[in-house]
Motif scaffolding. Sequence first.
Motif, mmCIF file in Angstrom:
data_model
loop_
_atom_site.group_PDB
_atom_site.id
_atom_site.type_symbol
_atom_site.label_atom_id
_atom_site.label_comp_id
_atom_site.label_asym_id
_atom_site.label_seq_id
_atom_site.Cartn_x
_atom_site.Cartn_y
_atom_site.Cartn_z
ATOM 1 N N ASP A 110 3.037 -17.056 3.462
ATOM 2 C CA ASP A 110 3.170 -15.608 2.734
ATOM 3 C C ASP A 110 3.068 -15.016 1.824
ATOM 4 O O ASP A 110 2.531 -13.532 1.594
ATOM 5 N N LEU A 111 3.212 -16.142 0.973
ATOM 6 C CA LEU A 111 3.599 -15.501 -0.468
ATOM 7 C C LEU A 111 0.897 -14.674 -0.150
ATOM 8 O O LEU A 111 1.204 -13.882 -1.090
ATOM 9 N N GLU A 112 0.342 -15.140 -0.214
ATOM 10 C CA GLU A 112 -0.695 -14.882 0.309
ATOM 11 C C GLU A 112 -0.841 -13.539 0.671
ATOM 12 O O GLU A 112 -1.336 -12.864 -0.012
ATOM 13 N N ALA A 113 -0.413 -13.070 1.781
ATOM 14 C CA ALA A 113 -0.496 -12.207 2.335
ATOM 15 C C ALA A 113 0.708 -10.918 1.835
ATOM 16 O O ALA A 113 -0.009 -10.046 1.836
ATOM 17 N N MET A 114 1.259 -11.579 1.241
ATOM 18 C CA MET A 114 2.070 -10.433 -0.308
ATOM 19 C C MET A 114 0.929 -9.712 -0.800
ATOM 20 O O MET A 114 1.231 -8.666 -1.451
ATOM 21 N N ALA A 115 0.616 -11.069 -1.405
ATOM 22 C CA ALA A 115 -0.194 -10.628 -2.822
ATOM 23 C C ALA A 115 -1.351 -9.712 -1.927
ATOM 24 O O ALA A 115 -1.563 -8.875 -2.978
ATOM 25 N N THR A 116 -1.877 -10.221 -1.107
ATOM 26 C CA THR A 116 -2.601 -9.306 -1.177
ATOM 27 C C THR A 116 -2.714 -7.192 -0.515
ATOM 28 O O THR A 116 -3.273 -6.474 -0.680
ATOM 29 N N GLY A 117 -1.673 -7.641 -0.069
ATOM 30 C CA GLY A 117 -0.898 -6.273 1.053
ATOM 31 C C GLY A 117 -0.196 -5.611 -0.682
ATOM 32 O O GLY A 117 -0.290 -4.702 -0.302
ATOM 33 N N LEU A 118 -0.210 -5.883 -1.406
ATOM 34 C CA LEU A 118 0.499 -5.533 -2.620
ATOM 35 C C LEU A 118 -1.362 -4.483 -3.452
ATOM 36 O O LEU A 118 -0.695 -3.544 -3.638
ATOM 37 N N ARG A 119 -2.044 -4.838 -3.555
ATOM 38 C CA ARG A 119 -3.067 -4.666 -4.129
ATOM 39 C C ARG A 119 -3.561 -3.318 -2.901
ATOM 40 O O ARG A 119 -4.019 -2.051 -3.354
ATOM 41 N N GLU A 120 -3.738 -4.051 -1.584
ATOM 42 C CA GLU A 120 -4.333 -2.821 -1.172
ATOM 43 C C GLU A 120 -3.739 -1.591 -0.715
ATOM 44 O O GLU A 120 -3.549 -0.520 -0.186
ATOM 45 N N ALA A 121 -1.557 -2.126 -0.948
ATOM 46 C CA ALA A 121 -0.685 -0.324 -1.027
ATOM 47 C C ALA A 121 -0.731 0.560 -1.829
ATOM 48 O O ALA A 121 -0.610 1.563 -1.701
ATOM 49 N N VAL A 122 -1.348 -0.060 -2.981
ATOM 50 C CA VAL A 122 -1.927 1.431 -4.056
ATOM 51 C C VAL A 122 -3.552 1.914 -3.967
ATOM 52 O O VAL A 122 -3.797 2.025 -5.262
ATOM 53 N N GLN A 123 -4.705 1.113 -2.727
ATOM 54 C CA GLN A 123 -5.446 1.344 -2.676
ATOM 55 C C GLN A 123 -5.943 2.785 -1.952
ATOM 56 O O GLN A 123 -6.108 2.539 -0.685
ATOM 57 N N PRO A 124 -6.112 3.814 -2.937
ATOM 58 C CA PRO A 124 -6.855 4.824 -1.716
ATOM 59 C C PRO A 124 -7.643 4.324 -0.648
ATOM 60 O O PRO A 124 -8.681 3.782 -1.390
ATOM 61 N N PRO A 125 -7.553 5.388 0.804
ATOM 62 C CA PRO A 125 -6.242 6.523 1.006
ATOM 63 C C PRO A 125 -5.442 5.951 1.235
ATOM 64 O O PRO A 125 -4.732 6.296 2.295
ATOM 65 N N TYR A 126 -5.343 4.810 1.868
ATOM 66 C CA TYR A 126 -4.214 3.692 2.518
ATOM 67 C C TYR A 126 -2.080 5.376 2.580
ATOM 68 O O TYR A 126 -1.917 5.661 3.750
ATOM 69 N N VAL A 127 -2.621 4.850 1.401
ATOM 70 C CA VAL A 127 -0.830 5.316 1.133
ATOM 71 C C VAL A 127 -1.192 7.159 1.491
ATOM 72 O O VAL A 127 0.375 7.540 1.822
ATOM 73 N N ALA A 128 -2.158 7.788 1.265
ATOM 74 C CA ALA A 128 -2.327 9.336 1.574
ATOM 75 C C ALA A 128 -2.067 9.553 3.239
ATOM 76 O O ALA A 128 -1.486 10.371 3.375
ATOM 77 N N GLU A 129 -2.854 8.742 3.394
ATOM 78 C CA GLU A 129 -2.752 8.640 5.039
ATOM 79 C C GLU A 129 -1.860 8.019 5.270
ATOM 80 O O GLU A 129 -1.146 9.089 6.536
#
Length: 447
Positions: A294-313
């Motif tokens: 679960d820590l791994e999933a969060m760590a990878t997800g945290l980086r993806e969350a601030v990686q465009p264009p994910y959050v703009a979409e």
Amino acid sequence: MRSYKAKSVTSIQLPPRERRETVLTEAGHNVFNLAADDVFIDLLTDSGTGAMSDDQWAAVVRGDEAYAGSRSFKRFRETVADVMGFDRVVPTHQGRGAENVLFGALLDDGDVVLNNTHFDTTRAHVTNQGAIAADCPAETDLTTDTVGTFAGNFSTDRGWDAVEEHGQDAVSAVVLTITNNSAAGQPVSMANIRETAAFATEIDATFVIDACRFAENAQFIKQRDPEYADTPLSEIAREQLRPADAITMSGKKDALANIGGFTAVRDAALFEQCKQRAILYEGFPTYGGLAGRDLEAMATGLREAVQPPYVAERIEQVATLGDLLRDRDIPIVTPTGGHAVYIDAAALFPDIPADQYPGQRLVCELYREGGVRTVELGSFAFPGTNRPELVRLALPRRTYWHEHLEHIAETAARVRDRRDEYSGLEIVWEPPMEELRHFSAELEPVA
Ligand code: F0G
């Protein structure tokens, strides 16, 4: 257009109308009591319900399950430092676990905590420590024509009023919830973050940011504050959190994971206290009630969350749902916030009085008409608070496609067309704690 494609999918189906009628009645007109298999499109929450990426799943397999000092914890800690700028982090099973760990360390009986608007679990944990939770929203009247680019802001004027009322010594923490979930997911500006931090410093209170949706908030700052138009999203995300003494986080939101959370602090002594509380309530402070995976999933997800264009979409998808609803004359809070669209049920059903729960009636009809599960956040969920009769349509991250949004909007349009047929609802059973009643109470149509 989405910048990802599906590789693994989950089947969903719209149960026949008679089935929807039956299960809604069996559920006591409360969609929390429905089996998920009876739901076609599930907008109950954006918490832990999103789709993980292939990188996250790969990280899950790499999870190191050592009880203490796991490799996964090291990776998680380094990511939180990189993405959020905090070196001292304590993982917890989810966001409310983080609230329990931090507030238990920070608060004493009789303390006062100010917040732009407390989310339910935050309020409950403040109260559970014997402290008083006071809201200081800049915008108090969110309606279908709310204007304002940062309608989630904290009002320092109200903050000063609270200081006057309770005395400066009593106010021990000031919390800023970004985005402001209880205020229709509206964002908080960078200027307001700084102003609130300065206010907290002036009154010698700990400044905490509830960072559950920090990436979504950063995207609004990028879009709406010309000063940040050219700043990379990841930098805005970090800069927002810089003035905070501590953060609480639900990994189920902007860490794009299905479970997890954490609190992170600057002060070494507070860190030690949090670790001790974590051992008591969550688990050893390098796993905090989570598996290494679960820590791994969060760590990878945290980086993806601030990686465009994910959050703009993501923000754009919420806005699109809002547009589809408005095109069909459904009254929604505008501009739309980060994670959800909020329908004004009082405006849609003007003949149903507040004490007959127009919002809950709308929740029931959206399910009956189209198998769409939503949540009431009005007088049913918040008894005695005089809140607007809102119904939240929360979009899980990376989960639904445009056709689903169209189905939701068409469903709402059919409900609107039949609005004269609906009566209000009355509660026929409720649990002892009124504040928690919307999770399990049962209702029936008023005769
Ligand atoms: N803070 C905010 C602003 C939240 O929205 C939530 C959860 C929490 C704290 C608690 O986090 O669920 O991981 O324990 N919000 C979800 C929702 C449940 O549906 O809005 P948690």
